[in-house]
Scaffold this active site. Structure first.
Site, PDB file in Angstrom:
ATOM      1  N   GLU A 245       0.847  -1.199   0.000  1.00 39.92           N
ATOM      2  CA  GLU A 245       0.000   0.000   0.000  1.00 39.92           C
ATOM      3  C   GLU A 245       0.883   1.249   0.000  1.00 39.92           C
ATOM      4  OE1 GLU A 245      -2.128  -0.965   3.540  1.00 39.92           O
ATOM      5  OE2 GLU A 245      -3.021  -2.719   2.584  1.00 39.92           O
TER       6      GLU A 245
ATOM      7  N   LEU B  61      -6.052  -2.004  -1.048  1.00 41.83           N
ATOM      8  CA  LEU B  61      -5.964  -2.117   0.419  1.00 41.83           C
ATOM      9  C   LEU B  61      -6.480  -3.486   0.874  1.00 41.83           C
ATOM     10  CD1 LEU B  61      -5.729  -1.223   3.266  1.00 41.83           C
ATOM     11  CD2 LEU B  61      -7.373   0.582   2.856  1.00 41.83           C
TER      12      LEU B  61
ATOM     13  N   GLU C 204      -4.453  -6.829   2.650  1.00 38.53           N
ATOM     14  CA  GLU C 204      -3.184  -7.477   2.986  1.00 38.53           C
ATOM     15  C   GLU C 204      -3.126  -8.940   2.605  1.00 38.53           C
ATOM     16  OE1 GLU C 204      -4.713  -5.319   4.863  1.00 38.53           O
ATOM     17  OE2 GLU C 204      -3.249  -3.725   5.117  1.00 38.53           O
TER      18      GLU C 204
ATOM     19  N   ALA D 277       3.118  -3.320  11.001  1.00 43.18           N
ATOM     20  CA  ALA D 277       3.116  -4.739  11.370  1.00 43.18           C
ATOM     21  C   ALA D 277       1.770  -5.165  11.935  1.00 43.18           C
ATOM     22  CB  ALA D 277       4.231  -5.035  12.377  1.00 43.18           C
TER      23      ALA D 277
ATOM     24  N   HIS E 183      -0.661   0.905  16.012  1.00 44.85           N
ATOM     25  CA  HIS E 183       0.474   1.274  15.159  1.00 44.85           C
ATOM     26  C   HIS E 183       1.758   1.163  15.975  1.00 44.85           C
ATOM     27  CE1 HIS E 183      -2.967   3.267  13.190  1.00 44.85           C
ATOM     28  NE2 HIS E 183      -2.274   3.226  12.074  1.00 44.85           N
TER      29      HIS E 183
END
Ligand SMILES: Cc1ncc(C[n+]2csc(CCOP(=O)(O)OP(=O)(O)O)c2C)c(N)n1
Ligand SMILES: Cc1ncc(C[n+]2csc(CCOP(=O)(O)OP(=O)(O)O)c2C)c(N)n1
Ligand SMILES: [Mg+2]
Ligand SMILES: [Mg+2]
Lengths: 327, 340, 327, 340
Positions: C29, C58, C60, C84, C129
């Site tokens: 992305e 978008l 994964e 991650a 995050h």
């Protein structure tokens, strides 16, 4: 008390709790008219109807994600993942969502969800119908992971899991379903999550394990008894949270610890058990902390010689016990 | 819709009346749009001033959000908003103070007690289901709420929003299909701002419209002008009516423009032309809706100014309160992993 | 040798390998015109074009799944997961597919894939995050997990990862990107996967860690040196496979081991490191094996006091060193 | 299509010629159908006899599989088949012996050296990409193969198959969208047998047809009669042509019947009526295709019998060989976790 199969005690827990609590419902693949591919939910759709026994579309992330929404709304979903190996598409929903809803909302929302899944091998399940997946989840704060070894525990722990205010993963060993039977208390009772069970007391060495391996370890312990070695055997029952007190007490008692699990060795639950002991009872030990686990290969092959090669069994455990006893 | 054409049309008709909205209703809608915009701009300023570490903006998407939220009933319905849906949570009862407490990550933040970034909404009291950062995970939750309500016989609508980029996640697909199979009262609301961070539509989606996907789940999908709060309101109202009548889910896609970079950490100059952005700013829905309200006499220049002043005062007070409010205690971080 | 930022050495590894090998491409992305949200891939699309620097939709699971297909076909995809924390939707593709393709096909197919992802906290990233995710993967046979602490290692390990015939997860600490710089050899070189790095030698106690914590541990070790305590510091660099020899040697040398990681404690990589030592070097120990890790809470809160509370830092490490030294 | 109507039509026209298929081609197709059926039935028998622990059957889906595979080129294209796609891997070069070695989990099994269950195909030599049990994971792999081929300038088609139930997985959606965005040469082939184990269509999907989903990814989707190998061939050929011409992916859905329970571990009596199953058996594509070939004179009763006898002899020999072939060595289980 009634002697019951492991699978029947799980069925009964579901049935009784659905009778007791209108908020409990079951959702998963083939849980309805088929009664589940292992027949755990047999008869539930007839008794409780299609609304409470939901044959979901083939999509694990939705099965868990939809159940999470229903749990947030106040119901008590019991989601079934057909094989533990197939929980992986739902990992994001389990770890990012179920495990964190209470925490991230500062206790405003919660997720009283149970995810049931049959795991484990030795049943010709090959690479993708044999895996143990507890190590992926025991690390995750916000999740409880329960893995009963007996019919009595299966029922009591499942009732605890359904009544738990937070998400619980409930892993049932496929090989136990119709192999193990034991005395199950009649009616309503719970077994607390997070408490290990002392299966047998002994003096010479301590075996810590869970799931199917409890039975193999018992067999091995009986064998070793004949050889004059007495084994303390602890069934963890819950792999997260671990029962630290019971682990430490059992380890200190004999000073020799063998940890056994079917799952691959590296990074398995056994590593954490070992680390707890090494952190808090090191000077009570008379021998290195041993682990006997599945080898670090992706999973159990289909062909019988290699499946047997993978599986920890009572002979391998007895062998490891002898080695440790002789240390 | 652009401001002028809307204004001209309005001279001859009050479109909102046809939708059953009173003059008071549309003034409220406008006030919410202005409040949403004001809070958004204030947070952006505070970020640029180094006072709040992170902001995600809804600038340009207010009309879509307020139009959508007005078709819902905060006492009856549940919302599972995505991070830009500030307008929706305001209509559902969060206040300017709540928003600022969250921006400053203070203990009183109703969403998370300062645990989550701003834009991660949640409040049981206001029927706002706690959200996370991974996109699209809330979509199956909305379906689960609708399922649970259906099981309990509660009559409600579960609303969930997401960007067009997020409609590419598996969770969107799986959830939409589940809702379709069970005819659940869910409204899937896609705010299509034509970018997923820097990735433009043509690299995100191969279909013409996100609403084309609804057919694959057996329910209707429509695309509306997200700069027109009344058009959004109308489409949403139809979806809500279907849901309440047991006719199942709907997908409503609102075409909007993101007037800011993706977030305060982003810089959109590498991937977005100045011209495009300026054109989008000319379509600013706040201006066009104001013009409409002025043109049809619902607002006057003075009442509009007064409304803005009130909103600004509210935001000022909220900012001042939140700035001085205490942070949570460090050790409190250990709490609420599980029920206590 | 050139002094370079950690982030630049990662960028350079990608750029140089894409020049050297037409089969290498990047997918993720915002990796294109935006150059990645952290700017790791800046300039690559200009040099290599849209076909080799792919701004993916978008999704994964598709990013990893498509990359797996391309790897099976013989290309060398480097998939980027933006944070991650967002690797979780791709867990099924990583664990069920990438990790098992060689094994399940009896060596007929393989998956030379790299998945890069920025991890870790202390950057106001809040709950989603900031996470460390290595513990989810270090248990999985068939995966390698690399977590460099220095710019030199980052480049050398990334080149090894891309050239590796099997899947490698490559986790980059966000806080290191623009904070750490060190001497990076010019041109092409590799650092072997699976080998730890002895950061400093010492006599009194051994610290074993990886990632950002290497730097905090170094700071703490310098502090302790002033207090007369000399620290052996091992940077694992690769958390799977672990460098058993290096771990055991470092543990035996001082007899006191402190394992440090940012990730939550229970079931983390530290548990396995501890278990290896407890299994193979128990009688060389003079103190319990200590672990200093993130607390068992879902993740790092956003507000600064609680973020600091979560993070292991050099003071906390120094404190733990003192305690262990005094044992 | 039923046998009779097909037969009657065939009297007046050789449909296969219009599709560019020679008489030899359709005989080959028929032979593959018979071989697929024969192997399937043999494995089922061996399972019932306790000789092989698990079988998953493709009975009833042979026409769809052979029709699809004949539109592909085994030297050029790659297949990522799902577990029922026995017909496809036979056309791509696996032999009866290979299939039996896999059923018995013997060392020589080309798919996995006896590591995986039967139905988990893979063979680099034959362009069959290794598959696993979790459904739909192969779909993004097919897209990746197509992407890689496009990058390398290799002209090929990546074919991947899956059941209609599996089209509800997120991986289907994400992969289809990726392929649509990049106009990749992929054919998504859905074998819709109206059940996912015991779950019937109405509980699986809310759309009319799985092919309705293609519009959401910007490429065409068609539904064809999977009991008619020529109809499947035709639809597949169009999809293959589009792919090779750089026009992007297609979704082809073949409506089929699963004539056996889901697998050897299943019992379908609790969820499927006898009548339904009997009706499905009346539509058996092997019989109708045979009738067609007889009716248009491509086969005679004798040549058809001879063909069957040859196939049976092949299966007998394969079974005998596989049964006595050695298992892998236990310690070999440790190999090939990584490259050696
Ligand atoms: C699973 C996941 N992957 C990546 C991200 C990082 N991310 C945050 S927002 C975003 C783009 C979202 O685009 P869209 O859905 O169109 O919503 P918009 O921001 O444009 O409103 C990305 C990639 C994320 N939050 N979650
Ligand atoms: C991810 C995953 N979940 C569950 C299963 C168990 N399972 C195997 S086949 C199947 C049904 C598949 O239905 P469909 O896609 O329609 O294919 P069919 O078997 O009908 O051909 C299920 C649920 C699985 N293999 N993978
Ligand atoms: Mg967008
Ligand atoms: Mg099916």
């Amino acid at each position: 008390m009634t002697v019951k199969l492991y699978i029947d005690s799980i069925h009964d827990a579901l049935q009784e709790e659905m009778r007791r609590d209108q908020g409990v419902f079951v959702v998963g693949e083939d849980v309805g008219v088929r009664g589940g591919v292992f027949r755990v939910t047999q008869g539930l759709i007839e008794e409780f109807g299609e609304m409470r026994v939901i044959d979901a579309p083939l999509a694990e992330s939705a099965i868990v994600g939809v159940a999470i929404g229903a749990a947030a709304y106040g119901l008590k979903p019991v989601a079934e993942i057909q094989f533990a190996d197939f929980i992986l598409p739902a990992v994001n929903q389990i770890i990012s969502e179920a495990a964190k809803m209470r925490y991230r909302s500062n206790n405003d929302w919660s997720c009283p969800l149970v995810v049931r899944a049959p795991y484990g091998g030795g049943v010709h399940g090959a690479l993708y119908h044999s895996q143990s997946v507890e190590a992926l989840f025991h690390h995750v704060p916000g999740l409880k992971v329960v893995m009963p070894a007996t019919a009595a525990d299966a029922k009591g722990l499942l009732l605890s899991a359904i009544r738990d205010p937070d998400p619980v993963l409930f892993f049932e060993h496929k090989a136990l379903y119709r192999w193990v039977k034991d005395d199950v208390p009649d009616g309503d009772y719970t077994v607390p999550i997070g408490k290990a069970r002392l299966v047998r007391e002994g003096e010479d060495l301590t075996v810590i394990t869970y799931g199917l391996m409890v039975h193999y370890a018992e067999e091995a312990a009986r064998e070793l008894e004949k050889e004059g070695v007495s084994i303390e055997l602890l069934d963890l029952r819950t792999v997260s949270p671990l029962d630290r007190e019971a682990i430490l007490a059992a380890a200190k008692k004999t000073g020799k610890v063998l940890i056994v699990h079917e799952d691959n060795k590296t990074g398995g639950v056994g590593a954490e058990v070992s680390a707890i002991i090494a952190e808090e009872a090191l000077f009570d030990l008379d021998a290195p902390i041993a682990r006997l686990c599945g080898p670090d290969i992706p999973a159990m092959p289909f062909n019988p010689p290699q499946e047997r090669f993978y599986m920890v069994n009572s002979e391998k455990i007895a062998q490891a016990m002898r080695k440790l006893a002789a240390f | 819709m652009n401001a002028q054409s809307l204004g001209v049309k309005a001279m001859t008709e009050k479109r909102h009346e046809k939708l059953g909205l009173t003059d008071q209703d549309v003034i409220k809608m406008y006030r919410y749009m202005v409040l949403t915009r004001g809070l958004d701009e204030r947070m952006w300023l505070l970020n640029r001033a180094g006072k709040v570490p992170f902001v995600v903006s809804c600038k340009g998407q207010e009309a879509a959000q307020i139009g959508a939220a007005f078709a819902l009933n905060p006492l009856r319905d549940y919302v599972l908003p995505y991070y830009r849906d500030l307008g929706v949570v305001l209509v559902f009862g969060q206040t300017a103070k709540d928003v600022m407490l969250s921006a400053f990550a203070k203990s009183e933040d109703p969403n998370s007690g300062g645990r989550q970034m701003p834009g991660h909404f949640g409040s049981r009291e206001h029927h706002i289901v706690t959200g996370s950062s991974p996109v699209s995970t809330q979509i199956p939750h909305a379906v689960g709420i609708a399922l649970a309500a259906k099981m309990k016989g509660d009559r409600l609508v579960a609303y969930t929003s997401f960007g067009e980029g997020s409609s590419n996640q598996g969770d969107f697909h799986e959830a939409a299909n589940f809702a379709g199979v069970h005819h659940l009262p869910v409204v899937f609301f896609c705010e299509n701002n034509k970018y997923a961070i820097s990735v433009p539509l043509r690299k995100e989606l191969a279909c013409e419209r996100v609403s084309d996907r609804a057919a694959g789940y057996g329910f209707p999908g429509v695309t509306v002008d997200g700069n027109d709060p009344l058009a959004v309101y109308q489409a949403m109202q139809e979806a809500v009516t279907r849901a309440l009548n047991g006719e199942g889910p709907s997908l409503v896609e609102a075409m909007v423009d993101r007037l800011n970079p993706h977030s305060s950490d982003d810089d959109d100059r590498t991937y977005r032309s100045k011209e495009e952005l300026e054109e989008a700013k000319r379509q600013d829905p706040i201006f066009s809706f104001r013009d409409y309200l002025l043109a049809c006499g619902v607002l006057t220049e003075e009442s509009e100014r007064a409304l803005r002043d009130e909103v600004t005062a509210d935001i000022n007070a909220a900012t001042a309160y939140a700035e001085q409010a205490p942070y949570p205690e460090p050790e409190q971080a250990l709490r609420y992993v599980f029920a206590e």
